[in-house]
Design a protein around this motif. Structure first.
Motif, PDB file in Angstrom:
ATOM      1  N   VAL A 174      96.846  36.442 -59.810  1.00 20.62           N
ATOM      2  CA  VAL A 174      98.208  36.203 -60.165  1.00 20.62           C
ATOM      3  C   VAL A 174      99.173  37.249 -59.626  1.00 20.62           C
ATOM      4  N   ASN A 229      95.636  29.395 -63.736  1.00 17.37           N
ATOM      5  CA  ASN A 229      96.640  30.189 -63.741  1.00 17.37           C
ATOM      6  C   ASN A 229      97.576  30.247 -62.510  1.00 17.37           C
ATOM      7  N   ILE A 282      99.152  36.309 -67.969  1.00 16.48           N
ATOM      8  CA  ILE A 282      98.203  35.047 -67.872  1.00 16.48           C
ATOM      9  C   ILE A 282      97.764  34.358 -69.062  1.00 16.48           C
ATOM     10  N   HIS A 303     101.571  28.815 -61.512  1.00 15.62           N
ATOM     11  CA  HIS A 303     102.319  29.425 -60.737  1.00 15.62           C
ATOM     12  C   HIS A 303     103.053  28.678 -59.438  1.00 15.62           C
TER      13      HIS A 303
END
Length: 602
Positions: free
Chosen positions: A267, A376, A283, A380
């Motif tokens: 991430v 995750n 996360i 995003h």
């Protein structure tokens, strides 16, 4: 000392988290309706205004406030913020988990805004699911239009509704577990209005029922909180934050798995490529809870970046604690749907034998960490409107090859590095005297609460399976033994609990069957010679006995035998487990449930 402001599902969960420490704390609710088991907590009731909260915090040396109140308890949130500022006491906000704000819903800043938007939309038949306290706020609307209010099935709710002038015949009572769509089919409203109450407030169920019925939805947004509050939305985040703010409250600190660290590093890399800050990244764990992990990242090119996380295993004696876990994320545009590929780089082991649930020749990155990374990153990317292209994620552990020599990886057929693992995303310290003491405190609580049965499990996975068999038991009845099977059963005997159920997965069962009451890999391993001897004694076929020598992991036993050998072997295995465990509970009844990987019970 800690003061929890509760009265909600989150308040109850906060109590469960604090009880793990077996330390004193205070739990405050406005009324006395909520039943909460808090053997180490002191319950106080009655509304606390700023003056009374200030006095209470001073008199009882409160060092941490946990705001677990309802998201729409605006006055209380403001009071907590004022007291925090006055006394310089940190605040942890135990927030609910909220779904994204979908565009097909009508989002309203407050009730006045909601009424204006409903008038503009021509709503004339409304079902209000905002609670009895909002009847007055919505009075200008229901005085002119046909409305129903659904409230809690309590006499005081009905009295309050009538007192505010709302017709009693249009009051509906909430029935827990009821079908949300049924009331919509009965009333046929043009719209519903509800609050952004999160998962524990049944928000998702209300929205889905309205969509199925084709009913418009107006949602009042949750109030803004003080920016000084430390936000958590689950038990792991709450415990970690308490550990940081009040060192020593818990005897041992929790940590993160390699899977969580690899996810956070991925991430961080993605956010760096997107031009965002990455000092800390949030996360989602497998259970939906979000946690924050410290990370760093650097841009490698126009289409790639690398993130790094230093693993913190808490106080667990984990060989990987303190190592760096890297993730390189590379994006390539394409016309097809978004695809994410995950591979292992330097220091991540390669799978050389079957039976691990991973592709032979592939990277030793387990399925749960793979899902965490994918979910995750997808989250995003969707936030940025990126729905096409190819993402390649490469996980690396520079020290991994050297560390792996000190593990059982080579014997499992994993060569060249460590594994990226973890089912919950969190490391709980299992192998210490302090953890055994924690088990004792939890078992003692079961006795204090007079719960009919103690249910012990190795961890979250087995507990999830066994809970389905005992849905009527409170959460305190379920205690994790980790690797300490013997110690946990002995404690149950010492405390005087007559009925104990143990959920056990096959990996620990084969160790227990041989007599290992501490199943940590440092103290015991799967003994194939013992298993072959047991199979022979049970009358299994020669082919079955020989086949045991080919397995790498205990879970392969489930698919190794024909029907007759299967019954003979696992019956004998359970008998051997009882042989070593029953004697530890001489005055009680021990039920052992051997669990399959899918949650079945043998």
């Amino acid at each position: 000392m800690i003061l929890v402001l509760g009265g909600t599902t989150e308040g109850r969960k906060a109590v469960e988290v604090l009880e793990e420490a077996a330390q004193p704390y205070f739990y405050s609710t406005k009324g006395e309706v909520q039943q909460v088991a808090s053997p180490h907590g002191t319950r106080i009731t009655g509304a606390l205004d700023a003056a009374s909260m200030l006095t209470f915090c001073k008199e009882h040396s409160i060092r941490l406030l946990i705001d677990a109140a309802h998201p729409f308890a605006e006055n209380l949130h403001c009071t907590v913020a004022d007291v925090s500022g006055e006394l310089d006491i940190p605040v942890v906000r135990y927030e609910r988990q909220y779904p994204p704000r979908d565009n097909d819903l009508v989002w309203c800043n407050d009730y006045q805004d909601a009424m204006q938007q409903m008038e503009a939309a021509g709503v004339d038949r409304l079902l209000a699911l905002t609670g009895v306290q909002t009847i007055g706020k919505l009075a200008p609307f229901w005085q002119k239009h046909l409305c129903w209010f659904r409230v809690l099935d309590r006499e005081e709710s009905l009295q309050l509704a009538v007192k505010q002038g709302f017709p009693a015949e249009r009051i509906l009572f909430y029935q827990p577990g009821g079908d949300e769509g049924e009331v919509l089919n009965q009333l046929h409203p043009q719209a519903i209005i509800t609050k952004e109450s999160g998962a524990s407030g049944g928000f998702n169920e209300k929205i889905e029922a309205a969509r199925q019925a084709g009913v418009k939805v107006f949602v009042v947004k949750r109030p803004e909180l003080s920016p000084d509050f430390r936000l958590v939305d689950g038990p792991h985040g709450l415990r970690r934050t308490v550990e940081q703010l009040l060192p020593g409250f818990y005897p041992l600190r929790t940590g993160y798995t390699t899977g969580s660290c690899a996810t956070a590093a991925s991430v961080a890399a993605l956010k760096k490529w997107l031009g965002e800050a990455v000092a800390h990244v949030s996360i989602f764990l497998p259970d939906g809870e979000s946690i924050s992990i410290q990370a760093e990242a650097r841009l490698l090119s126009d289409h790639s970046a690398m993130g790094c996380v230093v693993k913190d295993a808490g106080d667990d004696p984990d060989i990987t604690s303190g190592i760096e876990i890297w993730s390189t994320v590379e994006y390539r545009p394409s016309a097809g749907q978004l695809e994410i590929g995950i591979r292992g780089g330097q220091g991540v082991g390669r799978v050389t034998l079957p039976g691990l649930g991973l592709e032979v020749g592939g990277a030793a990155i387990n399925q749960t960490p793979r899902r965490m990374i994918e979910e995750n990153l997808c989250y995003h990317l969707r936030q940025q409107g990126i729905t096409k292209g190819t993402i390649t994620v490469t996980i690396a552990v520079p020290q991994g090859e050297e560390l792996a020599k000190k593990t059982f990886n080579p014997r499992l057929g994993i060569e060249g590095g460590i594994s990226i693992i973890g089912t919950s995303g969190i490391v709980k310290p299992f192998s210490s005297e302090a953890f055994v003491n924690s088990i004792r405190k939890q078992v003692e609580m079961v006795q204090v609460l007079k719960v009919e049965r103690l249910v012990i499990n190795s961890g979250a996975k087995s507990e999830k399976y066994v809970r389905k068999l005992y849905p009527h038991l409170p959460s305190q009845a379920f205690v994790h033994y980790g690797n300490f099977i013997g110690e946990t059963i002995r404690v149950a005997h010492e405390v005087g609990l007559p009925r104990v159920t143990m959920g056990i997965m096959i990996g620990k069962a084969v160790k227990l069957a041989e007599g290992s009451l501490d199943t940590h890999s440092k103290h015991s391993t799967m003994n194939k010679l013992f298993l072959q001897d047991m199979a022979q004694q049970a009358g299994c076929s020669a082919d079955a006995v020989a086949a045991i020598d080919s397995i790498t992991l205990a879970r392969e036993l489930w698919s190794l035998f024909n029907a007759d050998d299967h019954k003979r072997f696992f019956t004998s295995l359970l008998q051997a487990c009882h042989l070593h465990a029953d004697v530890l509970l001489p005055q009680g009844e021990l039920t052992i449930l051997l669990l399959t990987e899918e949650g079945g019970v043998y």
